[in-house]
Motif scaffolding. Structure first.
Motif, PDB file in Angstrom:
ATOM      1  N   ALA A 169      53.072  60.353  51.980  1.00  0.00           N
ATOM      2  CA  ALA A 169      53.669  58.646  51.817  1.00  0.00           C
ATOM      3  C   ALA A 169      53.968  57.382  52.255  1.00  0.00           C
ATOM      4  O   ALA A 169      54.361  56.599  52.530  1.00  0.00           O
ATOM      5  CB  ALA A 169      54.725  59.152  51.661  1.00  0.00           C
ATOM      6  N   ALA A 170      53.373  57.907  53.935  1.00  0.00           N
ATOM      7  CA  ALA A 170      52.914  56.574  54.935  1.00  0.00           C
ATOM      8  C   ALA A 170      51.959  55.556  54.392  1.00  0.00           C
ATOM      9  O   ALA A 170      52.852  54.124  54.711  1.00  0.00           O
ATOM     10  CB  ALA A 170      51.980  57.556  55.749  1.00  0.00           C
ATOM     11  N   HIS A 171      50.771  56.511  53.469  1.00  0.00           N
ATOM     12  CA  HIS A 171      50.725  55.627  52.860  1.00  0.00           C
ATOM     13  C   HIS A 171      51.337  54.252  51.458  1.00  0.00           C
ATOM     14  O   HIS A 171      51.844  55.331  50.252  1.00  0.00           O
ATOM     15  CB  HIS A 171      49.488  55.618  52.311  1.00  0.00           C
ATOM     16  CG  HIS A 171      48.067  55.512  53.483  1.00  0.00           C
ATOM     17  ND1 HIS A 171      47.551  54.898  53.689  1.00  0.00           N
ATOM     18  CD2 HIS A 171      47.720  57.175  54.038  1.00  0.00           C
ATOM     19  CE1 HIS A 171      46.536  55.356  54.347  1.00  0.00           C
ATOM     20  NE2 HIS A 171      46.758  56.025  55.505  1.00  0.00           N
ATOM     21  N   THR A 172      50.823  53.087  51.686  1.00  0.00           N
ATOM     22  CA  THR A 172      51.881  52.107  50.229  1.00  0.00           C
ATOM     23  C   THR A 172      49.978  51.129  49.679  1.00  0.00           C
ATOM     24  O   THR A 172      49.310  51.211  50.140  1.00  0.00           O
ATOM     25  CB  THR A 172      52.750  50.440  50.959  1.00  0.00           C
ATOM     26  OG1 THR A 172      52.352  50.491  51.859  1.00  0.00           O
ATOM     27  CG2 THR A 172      53.951  51.839  51.105  1.00  0.00           C
ATOM     28  N   GLY A 173      50.252  51.397  48.641  1.00  0.00           N
ATOM     29  CA  GLY A 173      48.887  50.904  47.932  1.00  0.00           C
ATOM     30  C   GLY A 173      48.928  50.017  46.795  1.00  0.00           C
ATOM     31  O   GLY A 173      49.648  49.431  46.856  1.00  0.00           O
ATOM     32  N   THR A 174      48.163  48.704  47.018  1.00  0.00           N
ATOM     33  CA  THR A 174      48.521  47.746  46.256  1.00  0.00           C
ATOM     34  C   THR A 174      46.225  47.563  45.071  1.00  0.00           C
ATOM     35  O   THR A 174      45.722  47.874  46.310  1.00  0.00           O
ATOM     36  CB  THR A 174      48.047  45.998  46.900  1.00  0.00           C
ATOM     37  OG1 THR A 174      47.377  46.420  48.516  1.00  0.00           O
ATOM     38  CG2 THR A 174      49.617  46.395  47.443  1.00  0.00           C
ATOM     39  N   PHE A 175      47.038  46.547  44.257  1.00  0.00           N
ATOM     40  CA  PHE A 175      46.009  47.058  43.266  1.00  0.00           C
ATOM     41  C   PHE A 175      44.877  44.967  43.751  1.00  0.00           C
ATOM     42  O   PHE A 175      45.375  44.582  44.079  1.00  0.00           O
ATOM     43  CB  PHE A 175      45.904  47.077  41.574  1.00  0.00           C
ATOM     44  CG  PHE A 175      45.740  47.903  41.125  1.00  0.00           C
ATOM     45  CD1 PHE A 175      44.741  48.674  40.025  1.00  0.00           C
ATOM     46  CD2 PHE A 175      47.431  48.652  41.769  1.00  0.00           C
ATOM     47  CE1 PHE A 175      45.026  49.481  39.415  1.00  0.00           C
ATOM     48  CE2 PHE A 175      46.997  50.031  40.965  1.00  0.00           C
ATOM     49  CZ  PHE A 175      46.292  50.127  39.878  1.00  0.00           C
ATOM     50  N   VAL A 176      43.742  45.373  43.372  1.00  0.00           N
ATOM     51  CA  VAL A 176      42.405  44.377  43.920  1.00  0.00           C
ATOM     52  C   VAL A 176      41.298  44.609  43.392  1.00  0.00           C
ATOM     53  O   VAL A 176      41.573  45.495  41.794  1.00  0.00           O
ATOM     54  CB  VAL A 176      42.485  44.179  45.481  1.00  0.00           C
ATOM     55  CG1 VAL A 176      43.470  43.679  46.265  1.00  0.00           C
ATOM     56  CG2 VAL A 176      41.558  45.131  45.958  1.00  0.00           C
ATOM     57  N   SER A 177      40.344  43.832  43.318  1.00  0.00           N
ATOM     58  CA  SER A 177      39.471  43.151  42.807  1.00  0.00           C
ATOM     59  C   SER A 177      38.800  44.250  42.172  1.00  0.00           C
ATOM     60  O   SER A 177      37.830  44.510  41.625  1.00  0.00           O
ATOM     61  CB  SER A 177      39.046  41.616  42.570  1.00  0.00           C
ATOM     62  OG  SER A 177      38.172  42.032  43.544  1.00  0.00           O
ATOM     63  N   GLY A 178      38.413  45.251  43.550  1.00  0.00           N
ATOM     64  CA  GLY A 178      37.241  45.413  43.422  1.00  0.00           C
ATOM     65  C   GLY A 178      37.211  45.932  44.974  1.00  0.00           C
ATOM     66  O   GLY A 178      37.559  45.846  45.707  1.00  0.00           O
ATOM     67  N   ALA A 179      35.630  46.885  45.445  1.00  0.00           N
ATOM     68  CA  ALA A 179      35.884  47.914  46.655  1.00  0.00           C
ATOM     69  C   ALA A 179      35.637  46.706  47.982  1.00  0.00           C
ATOM     70  O   ALA A 179      36.111  46.427  49.010  1.00  0.00           O
ATOM     71  CB  ALA A 179      34.422  49.054  46.653  1.00  0.00           C
ATOM     72  N   THR A 180      34.980  45.411  47.450  1.00  0.00           N
ATOM     73  CA  THR A 180      34.637  44.682  48.376  1.00  0.00           C
ATOM     74  C   THR A 180      36.741  44.195  48.879  1.00  0.00           C
ATOM     75  O   THR A 180      36.325  43.562  49.947  1.00  0.00           O
ATOM     76  CB  THR A 180      33.485  43.504  48.220  1.00  0.00           C
ATOM     77  OG1 THR A 180      32.252  43.953  48.219  1.00  0.00           O
ATOM     78  CG2 THR A 180      33.915  42.012  49.076  1.00  0.00           C
ATOM     79  N   MET A 181      36.814  43.491  48.388  1.00  0.00           N
ATOM     80  CA  MET A 181      38.016  42.774  48.835  1.00  0.00           C
ATOM     81  C   MET A 181      38.561  44.360  49.212  1.00  0.00           C
ATOM     82  O   MET A 181      39.975  43.458  49.428  1.00  0.00           O
ATOM     83  CB  MET A 181      38.771  42.339  47.231  1.00  0.00           C
ATOM     84  CG  MET A 181      40.218  41.301  47.519  1.00  0.00           C
ATOM     85  SD  MET A 181      39.596  40.468  48.944  1.00  0.00           S
ATOM     86  CE  MET A 181      39.104  39.183  47.321  1.00  0.00           C
ATOM     87  N   SER A 182      39.092  45.278  48.955  1.00  0.00           N
ATOM     88  CA  SER A 182      39.710  46.372  49.405  1.00  0.00           C
ATOM     89  C   SER A 182      39.104  46.250  50.812  1.00  0.00           C
ATOM     90  O   SER A 182      40.172  47.018  51.701  1.00  0.00           O
ATOM     91  CB  SER A 182      39.632  47.995  48.252  1.00  0.00           C
ATOM     92  OG  SER A 182      40.337  48.647  48.454  1.00  0.00           O
ATOM     93  N   ASN A 183      38.016  46.591  50.968  1.00  0.00           N
ATOM     94  CA  ASN A 183      37.683  46.366  52.143  1.00  0.00           C
ATOM     95  C   ASN A 183      38.418  45.499  53.663  1.00  0.00           C
ATOM     96  O   ASN A 183      38.624  45.543  54.670  1.00  0.00           O
ATOM     97  CB  ASN A 183      35.998  46.916  52.362  1.00  0.00           C
ATOM     98  CG  ASN A 183      35.223  48.052  51.909  1.00  0.00           C
ATOM     99  OD1 ASN A 183      36.095  48.931  52.301  1.00  0.00           O
ATOM    100  ND2 ASN A 183      33.969  48.675  51.738  1.00  0.00           N
ATOM    101  N   THR A 184      38.163  43.960  52.396  1.00  0.00           N
ATOM    102  CA  THR A 184      38.568  42.638  52.985  1.00  0.00           C
ATOM    103  C   THR A 184      39.775  43.064  53.531  1.00  0.00           C
ATOM    104  O   THR A 184      39.784  42.905  54.554  1.00  0.00           O
ATOM    105  CB  THR A 184      37.697  41.491  52.000  1.00  0.00           C
ATOM    106  OG1 THR A 184      36.579  42.120  51.770  1.00  0.00           O
ATOM    107  CG2 THR A 184      38.258  40.021  53.296  1.00  0.00           C
ATOM    108  N   THR A 185      41.020  43.645  52.183  1.00  0.00           N
ATOM    109  CA  THR A 185      42.327  43.284  53.119  1.00  0.00           C
ATOM    110  C   THR A 185      41.857  44.410  53.904  1.00  0.00           C
ATOM    111  O   THR A 185      42.989  44.023  54.843  1.00  0.00           O
ATOM    112  CB  THR A 185      42.239  43.453  51.156  1.00  0.00           C
ATOM    113  OG1 THR A 185      42.316  42.464  50.321  1.00  0.00           O
ATOM    114  CG2 THR A 185      44.647  44.226  51.314  1.00  0.00           C
ATOM    115  N   GLY A 186      41.725  45.193  54.287  1.00  0.00           N
ATOM    116  CA  GLY A 186      42.260  46.684  54.969  1.00  0.00           C
ATOM    117  C   GLY A 186      41.707  46.697  56.517  1.00  0.00           C
ATOM    118  O   GLY A 186      42.134  46.425  57.182  1.00  0.00           O
ATOM    119  N   LEU A 187      40.943  45.100  56.307  1.00  0.00           N
ATOM    120  CA  LEU A 187      40.353  44.582  57.930  1.00  0.00           C
ATOM    121  C   LEU A 187      40.957  43.671  58.193  1.00  0.00           C
ATOM    122  O   LEU A 187      41.317  43.663  58.987  1.00  0.00           O
ATOM    123  CB  LEU A 187      38.586  44.708  57.665  1.00  0.00           C
ATOM    124  CG  LEU A 187      37.906  45.652  57.395  1.00  0.00           C
ATOM    125  CD1 LEU A 187      35.814  45.466  56.871  1.00  0.00           C
ATOM    126  CD2 LEU A 187      37.952  46.456  58.304  1.00  0.00           C
TER     127      LEU A 187
END
Length: 462
Positions: A131-149
């Motif tokens: 539960a320490a992690h929260t999640g959000t939807f994005v368009s794909g892995a590239t945007m997910s990696n970009t958001t994380g970085l």
């Protein structure tokens, strides 16, 4: 109202029924139609019509002009890239997504963002995250990696007493991002974020592997002045190799770094009891990328981004305007991704998770793994082919046994394209092909057809 538009509105149920029949026909033909149609002369673009002829005519024009030229990427033998399909429930959810047409980024609107939060909670549980992690939807892995970085970039600023979100990336000085076998989207993300592709330091991998060498990573971190970012891989593209996440996490005892894990499709190993150990330690990551239009089998485009530092995420992506919802302790989704607007992607994921549950999706994962192993075994028995790596999960990396040139592999792919689609790569300096299994419809009968088509293509080009 335009007369044609008004006429379509008046007979909307009939139009939707015609669309349903067209979709049903397309899905029913997946087994028989070419996986990738023969390449021909590109169509000349038509001029924009001055006066429309209505949805019926548009549907007829699409079916005649464009549908025959589309690939059967929703089908069971489209093994290129890492492409899932759309389960029946996911397809239903996606249709309703368009029908309800929600932009659920704000608490000022309806319950769409609450549905998304419920869905990301289910996904967090599916992948064994706490539960320490929260999640959000994005368009794909590239945007997910970009958001994380992007969140990692703000964390670097926190460590240095600055805020890149406020002061600009130059306030950070030199940044180092370390990884063993990073996906190409990592360099793209670093470029977009102003950190630069040259900030990426490739760390040696284990012999004959794509997994990072923890000892080499330890040395690289020791040579890095100040805090750093480590990008770990939970499933590489070529061979689905997994970094030793517990070993990487243990390096935090000696080094200060943000751990971003690219688990675009490798996270799904957590669903299989026989393979869950591959993703062990994923929860220790500070941010995680998972692509859902791969192995969850929801329509494009859909991915999720998890992080332990939602406060930093909101600091980066906050969007202050009177007409938007509040930031607060539980920020609206508009404050968590680069997008001010996005469709309710969560609904297709919610539908398939609600319809088939953990067990249904585990069966898809385990069947695809079995199919990958079956294709690997078939290719090993065929003297025309050589496997370049063990089949660890759902990808088969192989090449021609003799003269594996890029040109010959292209000829092989094209000769087999009507029956099976695979994509090119280079592994260990050798031109190669890769077949990735992630479609919910694929069975061993499809594996046999794929192996026979690849074998016949190899003999054809010999």
């Amino acid at each position: 109202m335009d007369r044609t538009l008004a006429a379509d509105l008046a007979r909307l149920p009939d139009l939707l029924d015609a669309t349903r029949r067209a979709a049903t026909d397309a899905l029913a033909s997946l087994d028989e139609r070419p996986v990738v149609p023969p390449s021909g002369k590109p169509l000349d673009s038509e001029a924009l019509p001055e006066h429309g002829t209505g949805a019926d005519a548009a549907l007829a024009a699409f079916r005649e002009r464009w549908e025959p030229r589309l690939s059967a990427s929703a089908g069971p033998r489209y093994l290129g890239f890492v492409t899932g399909g759309a389960t029946p429930a996911a397809l239903a959810g996606d249709w309703l997504t368009a029908a309800h047409d929600q932009n659920s980024n704000s608490a000022l609107d309806g319950a769409g963002q609450d549905l998304e939060r419920e869905t990301t909670g289910w996904l967090r549980d599916l992948f064994g995250l706490s539960a320490a992690h929260t999640g959000t939807f994005v368009s794909g892995a590239t945007m997910s990696n970009t958001t994380g970085l992007a969140i990692a970039r703000e964390w670097l600023g926190e460590r240095l007493g600055v805020s890149p979100a406020e002061d600009g990336v130059a306030a950070l000085g030199t940044v180092r991002v370390l990884s063993g076998a990073p996906h190409s989207s990592i360099g793209k993300a670093l470029s977009v974020l102003g950190l630069g592709r040259n900030s990426l330091v490739t760390v040696p991998t284990l012999p004959g592997r794509e997994a990072v060498d923890p000892a080499a990573l330890d040395r690289a971190l020791a040579d890095t002045p100040g805090p750093a970012v480590v990008v770990a891989n939970a499933g590489t593209v070529n061979t689905v190799d997994f970094d030793d996440l517990p070993a990487i996490t243990a390096l935090r005892d000696r080094h200060d770094f943000w751990l971003h894990t690219d688990a675009a499709f490798g996270a799904f190993a957590a669903l299989s009891p026989d393979h869950a150990h591959l993703a062990a330690g994923l929860d220790a990551s500070d941010s995680v990328c998972v692509d859902l239009h791969k192995w969850l089998n929801v329509p494009y485009d859909s991915a999720v981004q998890f992080t332990r530092r939602r406060d930093l995420q909101a600091r980066v992506f906050q969007n202050s305007a009177a007409y938007l919802g509040p930031l607060g302790d539980h920020p609206d989704l508009v404050h968590l991704t680069p997008e001010n607007s996005h469709r309710l992607r969560a609904l297709a994921a919610w539908f398939t998770l609600r319809a088939y549950g953990r067990e249904g999706h585990r069966e898809i994962v385990e069947r695809d793994i079995a199919c990958a192993r079956a294709l690997g075994a078939a290719l090993e028995e065929d003297p025309a082919f050589t496997l370049l790596a063990p089949v660890r999960l759902n990808v088969v990396c192989f090449t021609l046994a003799e003269a594996p040139t890029a040109a010959r592999l292209t000829a092989l792919r094209e000769a087999a394209a009507a029956e099976v689609f695979v994509t090119p790569t280079v592994y260990g300096g050798t031109a190669a092909l890769r077949a990735a299994f992630s479609n919910w419809r694929t069975t061993e009968a499809d594996v046999r057809r794929a192996a026979e088509a690849l074998g016949a293509a190899a003999r054809e080009i010999a």
